[in-house]
Design a protein around this motif. Structure first.
Motif, PDB file in Angstrom:
ATOM      1  N   ARG A  76       0.812  -1.219   0.000  1.00  0.00           N
ATOM      2  CA  ARG A  76       0.000   0.000   0.000  1.00  0.00           C
ATOM      3  C   ARG A  76       0.851   1.278   0.000  1.00  0.00           C
ATOM      4  NH1 ARG A  76      -5.141   1.107   1.112  1.00  0.00           N
ATOM      5  NH2 ARG A  76      -5.539  -1.074   1.533  1.00  0.00           N
ATOM      6  N   LEU A  77       1.788   1.392   0.912  1.00  0.00           N
ATOM      7  CA  LEU A  77       2.572   2.618   1.029  1.00  0.00           C
ATOM      8  C   LEU A  77       3.437   2.836  -0.205  1.00  0.00           C
ATOM      9  CD1 LEU A  77       3.426   5.107   2.577  1.00  0.00           C
ATOM     10  CD2 LEU A  77       5.131   3.711   3.771  1.00  0.00           C
ATOM     11  N   SER A  78       4.090   1.803  -0.691  1.00  0.00           N
ATOM     12  CA  SER A  78       4.943   1.974  -1.871  1.00  0.00           C
ATOM     13  C   SER A  78       4.104   2.324  -3.101  1.00  0.00           C
ATOM     14  CB  SER A  78       5.801   0.736  -2.124  1.00  0.00           C
ATOM     15  OG  SER A  78       5.009  -0.384  -2.410  1.00  0.00           O
ATOM     16  N   LEU A  79       2.923   1.742  -3.217  1.00  0.00           N
ATOM     17  CA  LEU A  79       2.034   2.095  -4.328  1.00  0.00           C
ATOM     18  C   LEU A  79       1.571   3.543  -4.224  1.00  0.00           C
ATOM     19  CD1 LEU A  79      -0.167  -1.131  -4.523  1.00  0.00           C
ATOM     20  CD2 LEU A  79       1.560  -0.405  -6.177  1.00  0.00           C
ATOM     21  N   LEU A  80       1.235   3.968  -3.023  1.00  0.00           N
ATOM     22  CA  LEU A  80       0.787   5.339  -2.784  1.00  0.00           C
ATOM     23  C   LEU A  80       1.887   6.336  -3.160  1.00  0.00           C
ATOM     24  CD1 LEU A  80      -1.096   7.528  -1.528  1.00  0.00           C
ATOM     25  CD2 LEU A  80       0.003   7.004   0.642  1.00  0.00           C
ATOM     26  N   LEU A  81       3.095   6.092  -2.679  1.00  0.00           N
ATOM     27  CA  LEU A  81       4.198   7.006  -2.962  1.00  0.00           C
ATOM     28  C   LEU A  81       4.539   7.045  -4.447  1.00  0.00           C
ATOM     29  CD1 LEU A  81       6.476   6.240   0.115  1.00  0.00           C
ATOM     30  CD2 LEU A  81       4.971   8.215  -0.230  1.00  0.00           C
ATOM     31  N   ALA A  82       4.529   5.905  -5.095  1.00  0.00           N
ATOM     32  CA  ALA A  82       4.796   5.851  -6.536  1.00  0.00           C
ATOM     33  C   ALA A  82       3.703   6.575  -7.321  1.00  0.00           C
ATOM     34  CB  ALA A  82       4.926   4.402  -7.001  1.00  0.00           C
ATOM     35  N   ALA A  83       2.444   6.389  -6.911  1.00  0.00           N
ATOM     36  CA  ALA A  83       1.324   7.051  -7.591  1.00  0.00           C
ATOM     37  C   ALA A  83       1.430   8.562  -7.458  1.00  0.00           C
ATOM     38  CB  ALA A  83      -0.004   6.558  -7.025  1.00  0.00           C
ATOM     39  N   GLN A  84       1.771   9.037  -6.270  1.00  0.00           N
ATOM     40  CA  GLN A  84       1.919  10.473  -6.060  1.00  0.00           C
ATOM     41  C   GLN A  84       3.053  11.037  -6.917  1.00  0.00           C
ATOM     42  OE1 GLN A  84       2.355  10.580  -1.784  1.00  0.00           O
ATOM     43  NE2 GLN A  84       0.195  11.076  -1.497  1.00  0.00           N
ATOM     44  N   LYS A  85       4.160  10.329  -6.953  1.00  0.00           N
ATOM     45  CA  LYS A  85       5.308  10.774  -7.758  1.00  0.00           C
ATOM     46  C   LYS A  85       4.946  10.808  -9.242  1.00  0.00           C
ATOM     47  CE  LYS A  85      10.080   9.634  -8.856  1.00  0.00           C
ATOM     48  NZ  LYS A  85      11.168   8.676  -8.684  1.00  0.00           N
ATOM     49  N   ASP A  86       4.299   9.745  -9.724  1.00  0.00           N
ATOM     50  CA  ASP A  86       3.889   9.688 -11.130  1.00  0.00           C
ATOM     51  C   ASP A  86       2.918  10.815 -11.470  1.00  0.00           C
ATOM     52  OD1 ASP A  86       5.492   7.458 -11.469  1.00  0.00           O
ATOM     53  OD2 ASP A  86       3.818   6.032 -11.417  1.00  0.00           O
ATOM     54  N   ALA A  87       1.990  11.098 -10.554  1.00  0.00           N
ATOM     55  CA  ALA A  87       1.007  12.154 -10.780  1.00  0.00           C
ATOM     56  C   ALA A  87       1.685  13.520 -10.839  1.00  0.00           C
ATOM     57  CB  ALA A  87      -0.054  12.125  -9.685  1.00  0.00           C
ATOM     58  N   ARG A  88       2.610  13.766  -9.933  1.00  0.00           N
ATOM     59  CA  ARG A  88       3.338  15.047  -9.955  1.00  0.00           C
ATOM     60  C   ARG A  88       4.149  15.180 -11.245  1.00  0.00           C
ATOM     61  NH1 ARG A  88       3.773  13.913  -4.348  1.00  0.00           N
ATOM     62  NH2 ARG A  88       5.803  12.927  -4.677  1.00  0.00           N
ATOM     63  N   VAL A  91       1.806  16.097 -14.117  1.00  0.00           N
ATOM     64  CA  VAL A  91       1.414  17.506 -14.093  1.00  0.00           C
ATOM     65  C   VAL A  91       2.569  18.389 -14.553  1.00  0.00           C
ATOM     66  CG1 VAL A  91       0.726  19.412 -12.575  1.00  0.00           C
ATOM     67  CG2 VAL A  91      -0.393  17.188 -12.359  1.00  0.00           C
ATOM     68  N   GLU A  92       3.778  18.076 -14.100  1.00  0.00           N
ATOM     69  CA  GLU A  92       4.943  18.880 -14.492  1.00  0.00           C
ATOM     70  C   GLU A  92       5.257  18.751 -15.980  1.00  0.00           C
ATOM     71  OE1 GLU A  92       8.282  17.939 -11.982  1.00  0.00           O
ATOM     72  OE2 GLU A  92       7.159  18.424 -10.167  1.00  0.00           O
ATOM     73  N   SER A  93       5.151  17.546 -16.514  1.00  0.00           N
ATOM     74  CA  SER A  93       5.563  17.331 -17.906  1.00  0.00           C
ATOM     75  C   SER A  93       4.451  17.601 -18.918  1.00  0.00           C
ATOM     76  CB  SER A  93       6.106  15.913 -18.096  1.00  0.00           C
ATOM     77  OG  SER A  93       5.093  14.953 -17.901  1.00  0.00           O
ATOM     78  N   GLU A  94       3.234  17.220 -18.581  1.00  0.00           N
ATOM     79  CA  GLU A  94       2.121  17.334 -19.543  1.00  0.00           C
ATOM     80  C   GLU A  94       1.177  18.494 -19.234  1.00  0.00           C
ATOM     81  OE1 GLU A  94       1.831  15.260 -22.236  1.00  0.00           O
ATOM     82  OE2 GLU A  94       3.684  14.265 -21.612  1.00  0.00           O
ATOM     83  N   GLY A  95       1.111  18.886 -17.978  1.00  0.00           N
ATOM     84  CA  GLY A  95       0.221  19.964 -17.572  1.00  0.00           C
ATOM     85  C   GLY A  95      -1.169  19.468 -17.196  1.00  0.00           C
ATOM     86  N   CYS A  96      -1.886  20.338 -16.549  1.00  0.00           N
ATOM     87  CA  CYS A  96      -3.229  19.995 -16.066  1.00  0.00           C
ATOM     88  C   CYS A  96      -4.262  19.882 -17.177  1.00  0.00           C
ATOM     89  CB  CYS A  96      -3.687  21.030 -15.038  1.00  0.00           C
ATOM     90  SG  CYS A  96      -2.739  20.968 -13.501  1.00  0.00           S
ATOM     91  N   ASP A  97      -3.980  20.470 -18.318  1.00  0.00           N
ATOM     92  CA  ASP A  97      -4.920  20.406 -19.436  1.00  0.00           C
ATOM     93  C   ASP A  97      -4.721  19.170 -20.309  1.00  0.00           C
ATOM     94  OD1 ASP A  97      -6.203  22.774 -18.729  1.00  0.00           O
ATOM     95  OD2 ASP A  97      -4.763  24.001 -19.852  1.00  0.00           O
ATOM     96  N   SER A  98      -3.725  18.357 -19.986  1.00  0.00           N
ATOM     97  CA  SER A  98      -3.481  17.151 -20.783  1.00  0.00           C
ATOM     98  C   SER A  98      -4.646  16.179 -20.636  1.00  0.00           C
ATOM     99  CB  SER A  98      -2.183  16.469 -20.343  1.00  0.00           C
ATOM    100  OG  SER A  98      -2.332  15.886 -19.064  1.00  0.00           O
ATOM    101  N   SER A  99      -4.799  15.327 -21.616  1.00  0.00           N
ATOM    102  CA  SER A  99      -5.899  14.363 -21.578  1.00  0.00           C
ATOM    103  C   SER A  99      -5.747  13.402 -20.393  1.00  0.00           C
ATOM    104  CB  SER A  99      -5.986  13.586 -22.890  1.00  0.00           C
ATOM    105  OG  SER A  99      -4.797  12.864 -23.132  1.00  0.00           O
TER     106      SER A  99
END
Length: 113
Positions: A76-88, A91-99
């Protein structure tokens, strides 16, 4: 062992092997869903500049646990941390308007809000 019992034994082994594989597949599906929901929370937080309270995180956690059938355990914790990192990173690379970001925000709005 005689030739008549060999097919029965082979069938029993096959049934056991298939049955043993199913929890792993179910667990992988649950982990993928868990990860997707966590990404949806993080992208929504970043893009809509929302600060979730502890109570809101608890409520969303309960919803996610129900949706994944309480099948995400020790990872659970490793999945959560990886998901947060991937999401950030998204947002940084594609932006909030990306599909991809918009799809994750839709998941949040439809299933976690």
């Amino acid at each position: 062992m005689n030739a008549a019992t060999l097919p029965g034994l082979m069938l029993a082994i096959l049934v056991f092997a298939l049955g043993a594989a199913r929890p792993s597949v179910a667990s992988e599906d649950a982990e993928a869903s868990f990860t997707r929901y966590q990404q949806a929370i993080e992208v929504t937080k970043q893009c809509l500049q929302i600060g979730f309270s502890d109570g809101e995180y608890e409520r969303m956690g309960e919803i996610i646990n129900e949706k994944v059938g309480h099948k995400v355990g020790a990872k659970r914790l490793s999945l959560l941390l990886a998901a947060q990192k991937d999401a950030r990173n998204l947002v940084e690379s594609e932006g909030c308007d990306s599909s991809q970001a918009q799809e994750l925000i839709k998941i949040y709005d439809a299933e976690l809000k």
